[in-house]
Design a protein around this motif. Structure first.
Motif, PDB file in Angstrom:
ATOM      1  N   ARG A 193      38.402  43.151  36.223  1.00 48.06           N
ATOM      2  CA  ARG A 193      39.689  43.827  36.762  1.00 48.06           C
ATOM      3  C   ARG A 193      40.556  42.864  37.971  1.00 48.06           C
ATOM      4  NH1 ARG A 193      39.872  49.972  37.232  1.00 48.06           N
ATOM      5  NH2 ARG A 193      38.521  50.688  35.344  1.00 48.06           N
ATOM      6  N   VAL A 194      39.859  41.835  38.545  1.00 43.91           N
ATOM      7  CA  VAL A 194      40.459  40.931  39.498  1.00 43.91           C
ATOM      8  C   VAL A 194      40.596  39.532  38.949  1.00 43.91           C
ATOM      9  CG1 VAL A 194      40.516  40.176  41.835  1.00 43.91           C
ATOM     10  CG2 VAL A 194      39.989  42.698  41.388  1.00 43.91           C
ATOM     11  N   PRO A 197      41.837  38.725  34.968  1.00 36.07           N
ATOM     12  CA  PRO A 197      43.332  38.775  34.662  1.00 36.07           C
ATOM     13  C   PRO A 197      44.208  37.655  35.362  1.00 36.07           C
ATOM     14  CG  PRO A 197      42.376  41.068  35.337  1.00 36.07           C
ATOM     15  CD  PRO A 197      41.505  39.760  35.582  1.00 36.07           C
ATOM     16  N   GLY A 280      42.115  47.010  32.394  1.00 33.80           N
ATOM     17  CA  GLY A 280      42.213  45.563  33.063  1.00 33.80           C
ATOM     18  C   GLY A 280      43.167  45.797  33.783  1.00 33.80           C
ATOM     19  N   ARG A 281      44.254  46.399  33.159  1.00 28.07           N
ATOM     20  CA  ARG A 281      45.294  46.886  34.127  1.00 28.07           C
ATOM     21  C   ARG A 281      44.981  48.395  34.803  1.00 28.07           C
ATOM     22  NH1 ARG A 281      51.172  45.696  34.011  1.00 28.07           N
ATOM     23  NH2 ARG A 281      50.967  43.576  34.545  1.00 28.07           N
ATOM     24  N   VAL A 282      45.349  48.618  35.906  1.00 28.59           N
ATOM     25  CA  VAL A 282      44.924  49.802  36.621  1.00 28.59           C
ATOM     26  C   VAL A 282      46.316  50.763  36.662  1.00 28.59           C
ATOM     27  CG1 VAL A 282      43.869  51.070  38.405  1.00 28.59           C
ATOM     28  CG2 VAL A 282      43.128  48.687  37.978  1.00 28.59           C
ATOM     29  N   LYS A 283      46.448  51.674  36.059  1.00 33.73           N
ATOM     30  CA  LYS A 283      47.427  52.715  36.149  1.00 33.73           C
ATOM     31  C   LYS A 283      47.406  53.747  36.864  1.00 33.73           C
ATOM     32  CE  LYS A 283      50.916  50.658  33.700  1.00 33.73           C
ATOM     33  NZ  LYS A 283      52.116  50.361  34.285  1.00 33.73           N
TER      34      LYS A 283
ATOM     35  N   HIS B  94      48.188  40.035  39.838  1.00 30.54           N
ATOM     36  CA  HIS B  94      48.518  40.491  38.715  1.00 30.54           C
ATOM     37  C   HIS B  94      49.065  41.809  38.542  1.00 30.54           C
ATOM     38  CE1 HIS B  94      44.333  41.180  39.500  1.00 30.54           C
ATOM     39  NE2 HIS B  94      44.277  42.065  38.626  1.00 30.54           N
ATOM     40  N   LEU B  95      49.117  42.671  39.568  1.00 32.02           N
ATOM     41  CA  LEU B  95      49.290  44.134  39.606  1.00 32.02           C
ATOM     42  C   LEU B  95      50.484  44.268  40.328  1.00 32.02           C
ATOM     43  CD1 LEU B  95      45.595  45.598  40.233  1.00 32.02           C
ATOM     44  CD2 LEU B  95      46.780  45.097  38.086  1.00 32.02           C
TER      45      LEU B  95
END
Lengths: 283, 349
Positions: A193-194, A197, A280-283, B94-95
C-alpha cells in the motif's frame, strides 16, 4: 519556447531527426515496396506485411512471450535487489548500485558465452549434476532451449531493471514507511500500500526497458536458442542480409515494434484498472 | 481504600545506548491523562530518541514503557496505542488528503461509513474539510502539517506523539499552529507529548516540561517551575535569559564575587546564583554595575551591565520611562529580592 531554448534543443533534435527519425520513416515506407531480382522497387503493396502475418505470426507471439518472461523476471528480481539495497544495506546501497553498473561493462557476448560454457553438454552444470549422481548422461535441454535464452537475457538485462527501480525507491522516504507502521500496517501492507504504489512508474520503466530489449534481441537466441528457442529478430536479420528482402525485413521489424508497443499500452491500462479495482488505493 | 489508576504513560528506567555511547540515560517519567507534555532540549540531547522509544521505533536498552498499566516495551509501533506526527510529516504522496487520513482506519477494516465519518471529522478538526480530494503535493507546508495531525488523531491514540511538529514552518505559521494545537488539545482532551528545542514553543503549549541535556533529564515541572525555579545550571541557562553569578557559601552565608552577601543554609563551597532579568531593578543601594548596552524593546527596556567581578548582568525594566536616565558607561546600583534568586551548589566537575 524562447530563442535560447531553441538554440540548446537544436543539435540533439537535428541528430535525432536526421539519423533516427528520417531513416526509420524511410524504412517504414520500404515495407510497402517490392523486390524484383534482388532490386528494391518503389511500390505500394501489402505483400511484405502479408508475409509477416502468415509466416511469422506465431513466432512473433512466441517472441513477445519470451520478452514478457524476461521482462517480468527482471522486474521482480530487480525489485528484490533494489529493495534490499535501499532498505536493508544501509550505507552500502550506493556501492551495490556501483557494482551493478560495473556488470554492464562485462560485455554482452561474454555473458552469452559464459552461459554456453555453464549450460553446455560438457559444461559446469552438467558436470556437477553427473558428479552428484543426479543424472548419468549430460542433459541436453539445458542449452539450446527457450530456458537458456531467458536465463541469459535476464542475466544481461537485470541492471537495466535494477537502476530505474532503485532510483524510484530512493524517493520513498523513511518517514512514509514509519508512518505506515505507526498507523498499524504490517510489513506486507506497507509494501503493497505504501512502497509499491510510489514506485510503480519505476517498475513500469524497468519492465518496458527489459521487455523491449529482450523481444528485439537476436544474438542470444542465435547462440543459445537452438531450433526451439528462435526469435523473430534472427529472421529479420536473414531477410535483410542473405535474402536481401528489405520490405519483408522492414514489415517484420515494424510488426514486432507495433506489437510490443500495443502490449505495453495494454499492460499499462490493465495496471491502472487493477489499481482502482483491487485496492492498493485506500478509499 | 483508595483506588489508584495507573498513570496513562509510565516510563521506568528507560534508557538507550548505542554500543558504549549512551543516547538516553535511565529516565523515569509519568504522564497523566490530558497532559500536554514538552520534551525540551538542545539538538542531540536524546529527546527524539526518547520519543521514538515511546512510539516503538527504537528498542530501549533497558527499562519499561507502560501505557495504562500495560507493558508495551516489546511491542512495535503498529501494535501500540500511540500515534506520531513526524517532523517531515511522512504523508503518502500517492494518496489524496482524505485517503491519507483514512489509511489507518482502512487497515483496521472499519466500515466504509465509519471511515468516511471519522475522516470527515478529523479533517474538520484541523480545518481542512474542503481539502479531502486534494493531492498531497498541492498543499502548503502548514496544510501538510495539519493532514499529518489529522491522520494521527483519527486513530484516537491514547498518546499523541509529535516530533518537532512545527520546526519546518515559518515563524508566523508556527504561532498559528501553536494556537491550533492548543485548541485541538482542548477540544479532544487527549494526551500529547511533543519534542522541541524551542523553549518558547514548549512554554506556549505544554503544562509539563521535561528538560533534557546530553541524554539526561535535568528537570521535570510546569513551565513556571522550570522558568522561575530551575534546579540545575543547565536549565537556568537553556530556558530563557538569565544572569548567573559566582559566589561562595561559608557557614550558612553566601558571599557573591560581585559584592553583597545573604544568608543561605547549606554546605560550604562554591555556589551559583541565578536571577531572571525581569526580577532585577535599578535601585539606590545595591551592587554597582556599569551599563554596557541599552535596547528599547517597546514594552520593556533591556539593559546589559558589567559587575565589578567582570560578570555580565542582564535585566529587563518594564518602566521604559527610565530610558533617558540610563547612560552607557555610567554606574548604576542594581538589586533584587532574595526570594527571586536561585542558589545552586556548584557540581565538582
Amino acid at each position: 519556447m524562447n530563442r535560447s531554448e531553441a538554440f540548446f534543443l537544436a543539435p540533439a533534435f537535428g541528430i535525432l531527426t536526421f539519423i533516427f527519425a528520417l531513416p526509420v520513416a524511410l524504412l517504414f515506407v520500404i515495407s510497402f515496396w517490392s523486390v524484383k531480382s534482388y532490386r528494391l522497387r518503389p511500390d505500394f503493396t501489402f505483400v511484405a506485411w502479408q508475409h509477416f502475418i502468415v509466416e511469422y505470426g506465431g513466432l512473433t507471439v512466441y517472441t513477445l512471450l519470451v520478452g514478457l518472461a524476461a521482462g517480468a523476471l527482471c522486474t521482480v528480481l530487480g525489485f528484490v535487489f533494489a529493495y534490499a539495497a535501499r532498505f536493508k544495506a544501509g550505507s552500502y546501497g550506493d556501492r551495490l548500485m556501483l557494482a551493478t553498473l560495473i556488470t554492464l561493462f562485462g560485455g554482452y557476448l561474454v555473458k552469452i558465452y559464459a552461459w554456453k560454457s555453464i549450460l553446455g553438454a560438457d559444461g559446469l552444470l552438467n558436470q556437477a549434476l553427473i558428479g552428484l549422481g543426479l543424472t548419468r548422461e549430460p542433459l541436453a535441454v539445458l542449452i539450446y532451449s527457450r530456458g537458456a535464452v531467458i536465463i541469459a537475457l535476464v542475466h544481461f538485462l537485470l541492471p537495466f531493471a535494477i537502476l530505474p527501480i532503485y532510483a524510484a525507491l530512493r524517493t520513498v522516504t523513511d518517514a512514509t514507511i514509519e508512518a505506515a507502521r505507526d498507523l498499524g500496517a504490517t510489513p506486507h501492507q506497507t509494501l503493497v500500500r505504501v512502497i509499491l504504489p510510489q514506485v510503480k512508474a519505476g517498475l513500469f520503466a524497468a519492465f518496458a526497458f527489459c521487455f523491449l530489449l529482450a523481444a528485439g534481441d537476436y544474438v542470444t537466441p542465435m547462440l543459445l536458442g537452438g531450433t526451439s528457442g528462435s526469435m523473430l529478430g534472427q529472421f529479420v536479420l536473414i531477410e535483410f542480409s542473405t535474402r536481401f528482402n528489405w520490405p519483408a525485413g522492414s514489415a517484420m521489424s515494424f510488426g514486432l515494434l507495433f506489437s510490443c508497443l500495443l502490449l505495453l499500452a495494454l499492460l499499462s491500462v490493465t495496471g491502472r484498472f487493477a489499481q482502482v479495482f483491487l485496492g492498493g488505493r485506500v478509499k | 481504600m483508595e483506588f489508584h489508576r495507573p498513570p496513562l504513560l509510565l516510563l521506568s528506567g528507560l534508557a538507550k545506548s548505542y554500543g558504549a555511547v549512551s543516547a538516553v540515560e535511565p529516565i523515569n517519567l509519568e504522564v497523566e491523562r490530558g497532559d500536554f507534555c514538552a520534551i525540551l532540549g538542545p539538538s542531540g540531547c536524546g529527546k527524539s530518541t526518547l520519543l521514538r522509544m515511546i512510539a516503538g521505533f527504537v528498542a530501549p536498552s533497558a527499562g519499561r514503557v507502560e501505557i495504562e498499566g500495560m507493558d508495551v516495551t516489546r511491542l512495535g509501533p503498529e501494535k501500540r496505542p500511540t500515534n506520531m506526527v513526524f517532523q517531515s510529516y511522512g504523508l503518502f504522496p500517492h494518496l489524496t488528503v482524505a485517503e491519507n487520513v483514512a489509511f489507518g482506519l482502512a487497515l483496521q477494516k472499519r466500515s466504509p461509513a465509519e471511515i468516511a465519518e471519522r475522516t470527515r471529522k478529523a479533517l474538520g478538526l484541523v480545518r481542512l474539510e474542503e481539502f479531502g480530494e486534494r493531492a498531497i503535493d498541492k498543499l502548503s507546508g502548514g496544510q501538510q502539517q495539519r493532514v499529518a495531525l489529522a491522520r494521527a488523531l483519527v486513530m484516537r491514540p491514547k498518546v499523541l506523539l509529535l516530533d518537532e511538529p512545527l520546526a519546518a514552518l515559518d515563524l508566523k505559521l508556527r504561532h498559528q499552529m501553536q494556537e491550533e494545537l492548543r485548541r485541538i488539545h482542548r477540544e479532544i482532551g487527549g494526551t500529547f507529548i511533543f519534542v522541541t528545542h524551542d523553549q518558547g514553543e514548549a512554554f506556549a503549549l505544554a503544562n509539563r516540561v521535561v528538560v533534557m541535556n546530553s541524554g539526561r533529564v535535568e528537570q521535570i515541572g510546569s513551565p513556571s517551575e522550570v522558568y522561575l525555579a530551575p534546579t540545575t545550571m543547565f536549565v537556568a541557562d537553556f530556558v530563557g535569559e538569565t544572569t548567573i553569578l559566582a559566589g561562595v557559601r561559608h557557614q550558612g552565608r553566601v558571599t557573591l564575587k560581585a559584592g553583597g552577601s545573604f544568608a543561605n543554609p547549606g554546605k560550604d563551597g562554591p555556589v551559583r546564583v541565578m536571577i531572571r532579568p525581569e526580577k532585577i531593578q535599578i535601585t539606590n543601594i545595591g551592587i554597582s554595575a556599569v551599563v554596557t548596552d541599552v535596547v528599547f524593546l517597546g514594552a520593556s527596556l533591556k539593559i546589559s551591565a558589567c559587575l565589578p567581578s567582570g560578570e555580565p548582568l542582564s535585566m529587563h525594566a518594564s518602566d521604559t520611562s527610565i530610558a533617558n536616565r540610563i547612560k552607557l558607561g555610567e554606574t548604576q546600583q542594581v538589586s533584587w529580592n532574595e526570594s527571586d534568586q536561585r542558589v545552586i551548589d556548584e557540581q565538582p566537575s
